[in-house]
Design a protein around this motif. Structure first.
Motif, PDB file in Angstrom:
ATOM      1  N   HIS A  91      88.674 -24.501  15.438  1.00 50.05           N
ATOM      2  CA  HIS A  91      88.694 -24.643  16.888  1.00 50.05           C
ATOM      3  C   HIS A  91      87.913 -25.871  17.297  1.00 50.05           C
ATOM      4  N   MET A 117      98.526 -21.262  19.048  1.00 54.42           N
ATOM      5  CA  MET A 117      97.220 -21.828  19.310  1.00 54.42           C
ATOM      6  C   MET A 117      96.847 -21.554  20.760  1.00 54.42           C
ATOM      7  N   THR A 118      95.655 -21.102  20.989  1.00 50.76           N
ATOM      8  CA  THR A 118      95.287 -20.650  22.331  1.00 50.76           C
ATOM      9  C   THR A 118      94.171 -21.485  22.912  1.00 50.76           C
ATOM     10  N   ARG A 119      94.176 -21.507  24.234  1.00 45.28           N
ATOM     11  CA  ARG A 119      93.162 -22.246  24.979  1.00 45.28           C
ATOM     12  C   ARG A 119      92.477 -21.256  25.902  1.00 45.28           C
ATOM     13  N   ILE A 120      91.154 -21.267  25.863  1.00 54.85           N
ATOM     14  CA  ILE A 120      90.385 -20.347  26.695  1.00 54.85           C
ATOM     15  C   ILE A 120      89.456 -21.150  27.581  1.00 54.85           C
ATOM     16  N   GLY A 149      96.138 -19.486  28.077  1.00 57.67           N
ATOM     17  CA  GLY A 149      96.683 -20.823  27.884  1.00 57.67           C
ATOM     18  C   GLY A 149      97.031 -21.065  26.425  1.00 57.67           C
ATOM     19  N   LYS A 150      98.061 -21.861  26.207  1.00 60.40           N
ATOM     20  CA  LYS A 150      98.439 -22.192  24.830  1.00 60.40           C
ATOM     21  C   LYS A 150      98.606 -23.693  24.713  1.00 60.40           C
ATOM     22  N   PHE A 151      98.487 -24.167  23.497  1.00 58.67           N
ATOM     23  CA  PHE A 151      98.674 -25.591  23.279  1.00 58.67           C
ATOM     24  C   PHE A 151      99.343 -25.812  21.924  1.00 58.67           C
ATOM     25  N   SER A 152      99.855 -26.996  21.738  1.00 60.51           N
ATOM     26  CA  SER A 152     100.375 -27.366  20.423  1.00 60.51           C
ATOM     27  C   SER A 152      99.726 -28.678  20.006  1.00 60.51           C
ATOM     28  N   HIS A 175      86.327 -25.524  28.002  1.00 56.81           N
ATOM     29  CA  HIS A 175      87.499 -24.968  27.328  1.00 56.81           C
ATOM     30  C   HIS A 175      87.274 -24.929  25.825  1.00 56.81           C
ATOM     31  N   GLN A 176      87.822 -23.917  25.217  1.00 65.22           N
ATOM     32  CA  GLN A 176      87.842 -23.872  23.749  1.00 65.22           C
ATOM     33  C   GLN A 176      89.287 -23.745  23.285  1.00 65.22           C
ATOM     34  N   TYR A 177      89.647 -24.532  22.299  1.00 62.93           N
ATOM     35  CA  TYR A 177      91.021 -24.572  21.788  1.00 62.93           C
ATOM     36  C   TYR A 177      90.991 -24.041  20.349  1.00 62.93           C
ATOM     37  N   SER A 178      91.718 -22.962  20.117  1.00 67.82           N
ATOM     38  CA  SER A 178      91.595 -22.283  18.823  1.00 67.82           C
ATOM     39  C   SER A 178      92.913 -22.203  18.076  1.00 67.82           C
ATOM     40  N   PHE A 179      92.829 -22.434  16.781  1.00 71.46           N
ATOM     41  CA  PHE A 179      93.953 -22.174  15.893  1.00 71.46           C
ATOM     42  C   PHE A 179      93.867 -20.716  15.436  1.00 71.46           C
ATOM     43  N   TYR A 203      97.227 -33.556  21.554  1.00 68.81           N
ATOM     44  CA  TYR A 203      97.169 -32.259  22.238  1.00 68.81           C
ATOM     45  C   TYR A 203      98.299 -32.174  23.251  1.00 68.81           C
TER      46      TYR A 203
END
Lengths: 189, 210
Positions: free
Chosen positions: A95, B1-4, A146-149, A106-110, A135
């Motif tokens: 992350h 993959m998630t964003r918090i 929220g989601k990201f790739s 914000h924290q972005y986690s795999f 991102y």
């Protein structure tokens, strides 16, 4: 009253801990010497231009061999994430995160389980490029998280990034000056 | 993959909770079968086994005392329709799951229709704990990748789908899946458990995708 004091102490402690995590400017060596010949340099690049925040910290998950901490802090600088103390084993970025005045923290986690694009298994000490990514937000429903790739990008290249890394302050006077220059020579051939 | 966005987490502490921790996991309509009286008309006994290679280390699952039922257990979602599991799964799908004790033969009552195994996983983290807003949420499930088709024919009362052995890498990604045919031993075990009133037919799970 005592409980309240304890709570304040605890929250303060956690805030300090969070601040340490979020400062993200120092790679953590977990007691290893920067000149330990078994160290590997692990680095990647994430273009955060389209993200809600910048990136001020990143964590590398050690999946094997199992370790008590389980994660290595990564130094962050202008999209580059790097750690120069990594021992042999299997790793991947777990992350990363940052904050902005408007968007907050914000924290972005795999996903924790399953190999992601940054996975690497290190058997021999070396320099390992986990890739360059951009991102991108992924549309979700209003009530969904929220989601990201992470879209792979071809620029900056490993060579370009190493040319930046070799100028970083922590490199000077360490084994990494020679090792990075050697790798740059290999890449230029 | 998630964003918090952690500003919504508020100050101080939050309670880390998941569906599991909130006790929201619905019970499954696919029940273990111990004797033939538990198998109604329109149902078939499905016999099989789930294996993981390498197996789970004793301390690999972090389960609170309320969640011990998930230790060494594979949750296997089935459906009579083939769907893309990641895009269409909902909480309701959990009512169509086989609770498969890892490495042990399961005997469950399933509706008498061909079906698909859409998704399987192992619960790795399930506990109620207090965490700081900045703490990293640890996703609780390790996926066992693979979609399988299981055929049935009219008149089937019991089918053997084989041992589905998932090979994982250090990242807990599924590297390879084998469907192992141990029908001879399964038949012996089946007869010991249920007698000879009904026959076990081999209908191995067929891998059809990731």
């Amino acid at each position: 009253m005592k409980n309240r004091s304890n709570n304040i102490y605890w929250v303060t402690l956690m805030a300090l801990f969070s601040a340490t995590l979020l400062s993200g400017c120092a790679s953590m060596g977990d007691g290893r010497s920067v000149d330990d010949p078994t160290n590997s340099l692990v680095f990647a690049y994430i273009d955060m231009d389209d993200a809600p925040t910048d990136m001020s910290y990143a964590k590398l998950q050690q999946v094997a061999p199992k370790s008590e901490a389980g994660y290595w802090g990564m130094g962050t600088d202008e999209g580059i994430i790097v750690n120069q103390y990594i021992p042999p084993g299997s790793f991947q970025i777990a992350h990363f995160g940052g904050n902005s005045f408007l968007m907050g923290e914000h924290q972005y986690s795999f996903p924790t389980y399953g190999r992601n694009a940054t996975a690497v298994t290190i058997e021999q000490p070396g320099i390992y490029f986990l890739g360059a990514y951009k991102y991108q937000d992924v549309d979700t429903g209003f009530f969904e998280a929220g989601k990201f790739s992470m879209e792979p990008i071809t620029s900056p290249t490993e060579q370009a990034l190493l040319k930046t890394i070799v100028t970083m302050d922590w490199v000077k006077g360490t084994q990494w000056e020679a090792r990075i220059r050697k790798r740059l020579m290999e890449l230029s051939q | 993959m998630t964003r918090i966005c952690s500003r919504y987490a508020g100050l101080g502490i939050v309670l880390a909770c998941s569906l599991l921790a909130m006790g929201c996991v619905p019970s499954s309509s696919i029940k273990p079968v111990e004797n033939l009286t538990q198998v109604g008309t329109g149902s078939v006994i499905v016999v099989g086994k789930i294996e993981l290679e390498p197996g789970l280390a004793p301390d690999e699952q972090v389960l609170g005392s309320n969640f011990e039922e998930f230790r060494d257990l594979a949750l296997v979602i089935t459906d009579t329709e083939l769907r893309t599991p990641n895009e269409t799964m909902s909480l309701g799908d959990l009512t169509r799951r086989i609770n498969a004790p890892m490495g042990q033969t399961f005997y469950v009552g399933h509706e008498a229709q061909p079906f698909y195994i859409l998704k399987s996983w192992v619960v790795m983290n399930a506990e109620i704990k207090v965490v700081s807003p900045s703490a990293t949420p640890v996703p609780g499930n390790a996926p066992l990748s693979g979609i399988f088709k299981v055929e049935m024919t009219p008149g089937d009362r019991a089918i053997y789908i084989g041992t589905i052995r998932y090979h994982r890498d250090p990242f807990f990604s599924t590297e390879k899946v084998e469907v192992i045919d141990d029908f001879a031993q399964a038949t012996i075990d089946f007869k010991q458990k249920f007698g000879t009133q009904i026959a076990l037919r081999k209908s191995l799970a067929q891998p059809i995708g990731q």
